[in-house]
Design a protein around this motif. Structure first.
Motif, mmCIF file in Angstrom:
data_model
loop_
_atom_site.group_PDB
_atom_site.id
_atom_site.type_symbol
_atom_site.label_atom_id
_atom_site.label_comp_id
_atom_site.label_asym_id
_atom_site.label_seq_id
_atom_site.Cartn_x
_atom_site.Cartn_y
_atom_site.Cartn_z
ATOM 1 N N HIS A 24 -46.260 -32.190 18.630
ATOM 2 C CA HIS A 24 -46.611 -30.922 18.734
ATOM 3 C C HIS A 24 -45.723 -30.221 19.739
ATOM 4 C CE1 HIS A 24 -49.845 -27.745 18.936
ATOM 5 N NE2 HIS A 24 -49.531 -27.420 20.121
ATOM 6 N N TYR A 25 -45.097 -30.873 20.651
ATOM 7 C CA TYR A 25 -44.072 -30.022 21.815
ATOM 8 C C TYR A 25 -42.795 -30.414 21.827
ATOM 9 C CZ TYR A 25 -48.608 -28.744 24.368
ATOM 10 O OH TYR A 25 -49.620 -27.967 24.619
ATOM 11 N N TRP A 26 -42.256 -31.066 20.881
ATOM 12 C CA TRP A 26 -40.838 -31.558 21.041
ATOM 13 C C TRP A 26 -39.775 -30.367 20.771
ATOM 14 C CZ3 TRP A 26 -36.933 -31.263 17.608
ATOM 15 C CH2 TRP A 26 -36.941 -31.217 16.300
ATOM 16 N N GLN A 27 -40.204 -29.410 19.794
ATOM 17 C CA GLN A 27 -39.412 -28.418 19.611
ATOM 18 C C GLN A 27 -39.323 -27.298 20.643
ATOM 19 O OE1 GLN A 27 -41.115 -26.879 15.801
ATOM 20 N NE2 GLN A 27 -39.392 -27.809 14.609
ATOM 21 N N LYS A 28 -40.586 -27.138 21.352
ATOM 22 C CA LYS A 28 -40.147 -26.202 22.653
ATOM 23 C C LYS A 28 -39.242 -26.852 23.330
ATOM 24 C CE LYS A 28 -44.861 -23.918 22.675
ATOM 25 N NZ LYS A 28 -46.218 -23.877 23.478
ATOM 26 N N VAL A 29 -39.503 -28.098 23.917
ATOM 27 C CA VAL A 29 -38.769 -28.874 24.780
ATOM 28 C C VAL A 29 -37.242 -28.666 24.327
ATOM 29 C CG1 VAL A 29 -37.982 -30.953 25.865
ATOM 30 C CG2 VAL A 29 -40.420 -30.094 25.699
ATOM 31 N N TYR A 30 -37.021 -29.162 23.146
ATOM 32 C CA TYR A 30 -35.562 -28.788 22.346
ATOM 33 C C TYR A 30 -34.983 -27.434 22.725
ATOM 34 C CZ TYR A 30 -31.968 -29.468 19.090
ATOM 35 O OH TYR A 30 -30.636 -29.334 18.398
ATOM 36 N N HIS A 31 -35.600 -26.497 22.264
ATOM 37 C CA HIS A 31 -34.988 -25.200 22.306
ATOM 38 C C HIS A 31 -34.948 -24.765 23.810
ATOM 39 C CE1 HIS A 31 -35.135 -24.687 17.864
ATOM 40 N NE2 HIS A 31 -36.785 -24.716 18.122
ATOM 41 N N PHE A 32 -35.612 -25.097 24.694
ATOM 42 C CA PHE A 32 -35.365 -24.607 26.126
ATOM 43 C C PHE A 32 -34.211 -25.388 26.652
ATOM 44 C CE2 PHE A 32 -36.332 -25.391 30.580
ATOM 45 C CZ PHE A 32 -36.263 -24.193 30.934
ATOM 46 N N ASP A 68 -48.237 -27.066 28.988
ATOM 47 C CA ASP A 68 -46.997 -26.495 28.833
ATOM 48 C C ASP A 68 -46.095 -26.224 30.287
ATOM 49 O OD1 ASP A 68 -46.532 -25.842 26.174
ATOM 50 O OD2 ASP A 68 -47.545 -23.718 26.404
ATOM 51 N N PHE A 72 -42.274 -27.959 31.167
ATOM 52 C CA PHE A 72 -41.333 -27.046 31.701
ATOM 53 C C PHE A 72 -40.773 -27.208 32.795
ATOM 54 C CE2 PHE A 72 -40.216 -23.513 34.512
ATOM 55 C CZ PHE A 72 -39.227 -23.111 33.769
ATOM 56 N N THR A 75 -38.680 -30.694 32.113
ATOM 57 C CA THR A 75 -37.738 -30.277 31.562
ATOM 58 C C THR A 75 -36.582 -29.669 32.044
ATOM 59 O OG1 THR A 75 -38.921 -30.056 29.373
ATOM 60 C CG2 THR A 75 -36.682 -29.123 29.202
#
Length: 182
Positions: A24-32, A68, A72, A75
């Motif tokens: 569910h969250y890996w893409q958010k972490v990746y883009h950040f 979230d 953040f 990361t």
């Protein structure tokens, strides 16, 4: 599934719940991470490090906090660590290069070669057994224990032979220094 339930399950060690959070969250972490890191391998490594940290710290995670925001912060800290490591490595490389440029001298290199040749001539003058032990220690980088086993003598005897060899070399180095000054 409700996120709070999943977080509680993950906190209890449920790997399926963790897998759901990762997916569910890996893409958010990746883009950040991509905003601050340039190498795709570093970005992927940072994502893995973030979720590894989440898993390892799962028992201490406060479920009342925003997941979230938690991601953040983790990361951001990992990206800072990567940046700090990169700048430390870069600074180290620059320092080494600078010292090599400043410290290199052809005369010093020639002097070092001459000194090595002179020491080699001194080592040849040692008694055969002492010479062998000294070479095993200094050229083959064997430990005193390994030398003792190969020569069938005690470690104390090895230490004594090396000490005597070094004393002989040290006693004869002043002649080399006098020769080099002229």
């Amino acid at each position: 599934m409700k996120e709070k339930v999943i977080l509680n399950r993950m906190k209890a060690g449920d790997e399926e719940a963790f897998a759901w959070l990762y997916n569910h969250y890996w893409q958010k972490v990746y883009h950040f991470a991509r905003l601050y890191l340039t190498s795709s391998s570093e970005i992927s490594e940072a994502v893995q490090d973030v979720f590894l940290h989440v898993w390892e710290a799962r028992e201490t995670f406060d479920n009342s906090k925003n997941f979230d925001g938690y991601l953040f912060i983790i990361t951001r800290n990992i990206i800072f660590n990567y940046s700090r490591r990169y700048f430390n490595e870069l600074n180290f490389k620059m320092t080494v290069l600078q010292s090599m440029e400043e410290g290199y001298s052809i005369e010093e290199e020639l002097d070092a070669r001459d000194l090595k040749r002179y020491i080699d001539k001194l080592v040849v003058q040692l008694p055969a057994n002492r010479q062998r032990i000294f070479r095993m220690s200094r050229e083959l980088h064997l430990s005193n224990k390994q030398i003792a086993e190969q020569c069938a003598i005690t470690e104390k005897a090895v230490e004594r032979q090396i000490t005597l060899a070094l004393k002989f070399i040290r006693d004869n180095l002043p002649f080399f220094v006098l020769f080099m000054r002229f």
